[in-house]
Structures are given as structure tokens and as C-alpha cells.
Design a protein around this motif. Structure first.
Motif, PDB file in Angstrom:
ATOM      1  N   GLU A   6      33.683   0.371 117.492  1.00  0.00           N
ATOM      2  CA  GLU A   6      33.706   0.800 118.977  1.00  0.00           C
ATOM      3  C   GLU A   6      35.438   1.200 118.620  1.00  0.00           C
ATOM      4  O   GLU A   6      36.397   0.862 117.415  1.00  0.00           O
ATOM      5  CB  GLU A   6      33.769  -0.698 119.663  1.00  0.00           C
ATOM      6  N   PRO A   7      35.884   1.997 119.438  1.00  0.00           N
ATOM      7  CA  PRO A   7      36.929   1.859 119.266  1.00  0.00           C
ATOM      8  C   PRO A   7      38.266   1.230 119.326  1.00  0.00           C
ATOM      9  O   PRO A   7      38.069   0.647 120.254  1.00  0.00           O
ATOM     10  CB  PRO A   7      37.484   3.251 120.627  1.00  0.00           C
ATOM     11  N   LEU A   8      39.289   1.485 118.663  1.00  0.00           N
ATOM     12  CA  LEU A   8      41.091   0.813 118.400  1.00  0.00           C
ATOM     13  C   LEU A   8      41.609   1.458 119.198  1.00  0.00           C
ATOM     14  O   LEU A   8      41.592   2.647 118.880  1.00  0.00           O
ATOM     15  CB  LEU A   8      40.812   0.679 116.502  1.00  0.00           C
ATOM     16  N   PRO A   9      42.839   0.846 120.282  1.00  0.00           N
ATOM     17  CA  PRO A   9      43.472   1.589 120.371  1.00  0.00           C
ATOM     18  C   PRO A   9      44.571   2.199 119.253  1.00  0.00           C
ATOM     19  O   PRO A   9      44.527   1.556 118.141  1.00  0.00           O
ATOM     20  CB  PRO A   9      44.366  -0.123 121.135  1.00  0.00           C
ATOM     21  N   GLY A  10      44.789   3.570 119.485  1.00  0.00           N
ATOM     22  CA  GLY A  10      45.678   4.267 118.494  1.00  0.00           C
ATOM     23  C   GLY A  10      44.628   4.644 117.611  1.00  0.00           C
ATOM     24  O   GLY A  10      45.260   5.256 116.930  1.00  0.00           O
ATOM     25  N   GLY A  11      43.457   4.682 117.665  1.00  0.00           N
ATOM     26  CA  GLY A  11      42.555   5.081 116.948  1.00  0.00           C
ATOM     27  C   GLY A  11      42.515   4.312 116.088  1.00  0.00           C
ATOM     28  O   GLY A  11      42.580   3.404 115.425  1.00  0.00           O
ATOM     29  N   GLY A  12      41.007   4.977 115.053  1.00  0.00           N
ATOM     30  CA  GLY A  12      40.955   3.853 113.852  1.00  0.00           C
ATOM     31  C   GLY A  12      39.120   3.594 114.907  1.00  0.00           C
ATOM     32  O   GLY A  12      38.892   4.383 115.770  1.00  0.00           O
ATOM     33  N   ALA A  13      38.565   2.289 113.599  1.00  0.00           N
ATOM     34  CA  ALA A  13      37.689   2.219 115.159  1.00  0.00           C
ATOM     35  C   ALA A  13      36.974   0.393 114.154  1.00  0.00           C
ATOM     36  O   ALA A  13      37.930   0.208 112.737  1.00  0.00           O
ATOM     37  CB  ALA A  13      36.043   2.766 114.084  1.00  0.00           C
ATOM     38  N   ALA A  14      36.330   0.045 114.575  1.00  0.00           N
ATOM     39  CA  ALA A  14      35.936  -1.961 114.569  1.00  0.00           C
ATOM     40  C   ALA A  14      34.603  -1.589 114.431  1.00  0.00           C
ATOM     41  O   ALA A  14      34.050  -1.221 115.467  1.00  0.00           O
ATOM     42  CB  ALA A  14      36.681  -2.931 115.477  1.00  0.00           C
ATOM     43  N   VAL A  15      34.336  -2.999 114.285  1.00  0.00           N
ATOM     44  CA  VAL A  15      32.735  -3.614 114.496  1.00  0.00           C
ATOM     45  C   VAL A  15      32.827  -4.728 113.099  1.00  0.00           C
ATOM     46  O   VAL A  15      33.510  -5.161 112.780  1.00  0.00           O
ATOM     47  CB  VAL A  15      31.431  -2.567 113.001  1.00  0.00           C
ATOM     48  N   ALA A  16      32.012  -5.605 113.503  1.00  0.00           N
ATOM     49  CA  ALA A  16      31.863  -6.944 113.562  1.00  0.00           C
ATOM     50  C   ALA A  16      30.236  -6.762 112.438  1.00  0.00           C
ATOM     51  O   ALA A  16      29.798  -6.836 112.841  1.00  0.00           O
ATOM     52  CB  ALA A  16      31.368  -7.558 114.949  1.00  0.00           C
ATOM     53  N   LEU A  17      30.701  -7.716 111.367  1.00  0.00           N
ATOM     54  CA  LEU A  17      29.927  -7.801 110.454  1.00  0.00           C
ATOM     55  C   LEU A  17      29.618  -9.464 109.736  1.00  0.00           C
ATOM     56  O   LEU A  17      30.370  -9.380 109.296  1.00  0.00           O
ATOM     57  CB  LEU A  17      30.433  -6.462 109.136  1.00  0.00           C
ATOM     58  N   ASP A  18      28.556  -9.563 109.157  1.00  0.00           N
ATOM     59  CA  ASP A  18      28.023 -10.785 109.287  1.00  0.00           C
ATOM     60  C   ASP A  18      28.248 -10.907 107.337  1.00  0.00           C
ATOM     61  O   ASP A  18      28.279  -9.562 106.869  1.00  0.00           O
ATOM     62  CB  ASP A  18      26.864 -11.662 109.414  1.00  0.00           C
ATOM     63  N   GLU A 127      29.690 -20.070 108.610  1.00  0.00           N
ATOM     64  CA  GLU A 127      28.276 -20.384 108.856  1.00  0.00           C
ATOM     65  C   GLU A 127      27.761 -19.399 110.051  1.00  0.00           C
ATOM     66  O   GLU A 127      27.820 -20.263 111.229  1.00  0.00           O
ATOM     67  CB  GLU A 127      28.019 -22.006 109.245  1.00  0.00           C
ATOM     68  N   GLY A 128      26.597 -18.458 109.985  1.00  0.00           N
ATOM     69  CA  GLY A 128      26.133 -17.560 110.796  1.00  0.00           C
ATOM     70  C   GLY A 128      27.207 -16.998 111.533  1.00  0.00           C
ATOM     71  O   GLY A 128      27.354 -16.111 112.351  1.00  0.00           O
ATOM     72  N   GLY A 129      28.395 -16.585 111.565  1.00  0.00           N
ATOM     73  CA  GLY A 129      29.210 -16.138 112.067  1.00  0.00           C
ATOM     74  C   GLY A 129      29.765 -14.560 111.879  1.00  0.00           C
ATOM     75  O   GLY A 129      29.148 -14.439 110.291  1.00  0.00           O
ATOM     76  N   SER A 130      30.339 -13.758 112.382  1.00  0.00           N
ATOM     77  CA  SER A 130      30.822 -11.751 111.667  1.00  0.00           C
ATOM     78  C   SER A 130      32.416 -12.107 111.945  1.00  0.00           C
ATOM     79  O   SER A 130      33.082 -13.272 111.955  1.00  0.00           O
ATOM     80  CB  SER A 130      30.278 -11.608 112.697  1.00  0.00           C
ATOM     81  N   VAL A 131      32.707 -11.118 111.193  1.00  0.00           N
ATOM     82  CA  VAL A 131      34.514 -10.834 110.406  1.00  0.00           C
ATOM     83  C   VAL A 131      34.723  -9.203 111.573  1.00  0.00           C
ATOM     84  O   VAL A 131      33.849  -8.289 111.481  1.00  0.00           O
ATOM     85  CB  VAL A 131      35.153 -10.723 109.754  1.00  0.00           C
TER      86      VAL A 131
END
Length: 201
Positions: A6-18, A127-131
């Protein structure tokens, strides 16, 4: 936002990964680095100008994955050329490869290293989470290129050459030994597609 950028404010992108997803992507990027190999400067570390002036290879790689990553620049998309045309295409491709492949390899190495380094900067998900992986605009472009290279490499190993081949992958039985590689190929495709959409203006 699990599984998609998903887009980040000001450019770039982010994704949640486990942790498992991080491990898979990192492992594939390391394998890609090993496949591409070191650059000329790494072979001759005492000469800082070695990479700048070194000629690249003139022959196409024997490994089909490397050939997919570094294809001949000149070929006849319409079919099989005659002997004279084929010889000309080989000569042109050889010359083009000699002057460009080192730079292409260096770019692919840099992209794969960016993937590895950005993943290494993440703390463990637990445990089972994502960053949440946050990428700058430049890192996002490098990730996009690296994801494409990873898919090309896996696709080559799976003998995927067109969309029809991809459709067959969905119907592979679970016991097929190619199934884990297929799942990685399809998952990376989803990540790549979401990153493309995120970076589109």
C-alpha cells in the motif's frame, strides 16, 4: 494490509510480512545473488577501476535461468531466421552483451541486496504476528525489479513461458514436488502486482 503493498504518504510503499514470508523472500534473494555471481571489482578488489573498464561476457549464459535474466538483445520474434540473419543476430547480441551485461548484473545485485538489507532491518514479528516493511520510493523501485527477477528465475525453473503455462500451475496436485515453488511464484506475482499498482501515479 497483509499480502499486498500500500502507498505511504510522501511516496514509497509498505507491506505487512510475517516471519515465514520474510524468510522466504530473503532466502530467494540470497539465491538470486549467488546465481548472478560477484562483479569484476569483487574479483579484483585492489583495482577500483576494474569494474568500470571490464568487458562483460560475449557468450550467452549456459544456465537457462541466467539466460532468462540476461537474454540476447537481438533475436527474431517472428520465427526462425535464415543462416545469415542468425549469424548477424549472434554477432550483434555478443557485442551488446559484452558492453552491457556487467552493468545489468550489477543492477540486479544491487536490487537483491536492497531486498535483503531492508528485510534484515526489520525486527522479529513474534508469535504469529507480522511487521510492517516500509520502503522509500527508490527502495520500492528496487524491490519491484527484484521481485520481477525472482519470478523470472522461478518461472524459468518451472518452464513457464506464457499465460497458459501459469494456468496449469493452479491445477497441480498438492503432492507434486513443484508445488512449493509454484506457490512462491504465484505469491510473488501478487506482491509484484500490488507494488506496481501502489507505485502507479
Amino acid at each position: 494490509m497483509p499480502g499486498q503493498f500500500e502507498p505511504l504518504p510522501g511516496g514509497g510503499a509498505a507491506v505487512a510480512l510475517d516471519d515465514v514470508e520474510i524468510s522466504i523472500i530473503r532466502s530467494l534473494a540470497v539465491q538470486l545473488l549467488e546465481l548472478i555471481g560477484p562483479g569484476p571489482a569483487e574479483d579484483a578488489p585492489d583495482d577500483p577501476l576494474a569494474e568500470l573498464f571490464a568487458d562483460g561476457p560475449s557468450e550467452p549464459p549456459a544456465d537457462p535461468v541466467l539466460l532468462r535474466l540476461f537474454p540476447d538483445a537481438y533475436s527474431d520474434p517472428e520465427g526462425t531466421p535464415g543462416p545469415k540473419e542468425a549469424e548477424e543476430q549472434r554477432a550483434y547480441s555478443s557485442e551488446f552483451r559484452r558492453y552491457t551485461e556487467n552493468d545489468l548484473r550489477a543492477g540486479k545485485r544491487d536490487n537483491a541486496l536492497t531486498v535483503i538489507r531492508t528485510l534484515d532491518e526489520l525486527s522479529a514479528a513474534g508469535e504469529g504476528g507480522s511487521v510492517l516493511l516500509k520502503l522509500s520510493p527508490e527502495q520500492s523501485q528496487q524491490w519491484l525489479s527484484a521481485l520481477n527477477d525472482l519470478r523470472l528465475a522461478i518461472g524459468s525453473r518451472l518452464d513457464i513461458s506464457d499465460e497458459e503455462d501459469t494456468d496449469l500451475l493452479y491445477r497441480l496436485p498438492d503432492e507434486d514436488p513443484r508445488k512449493p515453488m509454484v506457490m512462491a511464484y504465484l505469491w510473488l506475482g501478487g506482491l509484484q502486482e500490488s507494488l506496481v499498482s501502489t507505485l502507479m501515479p
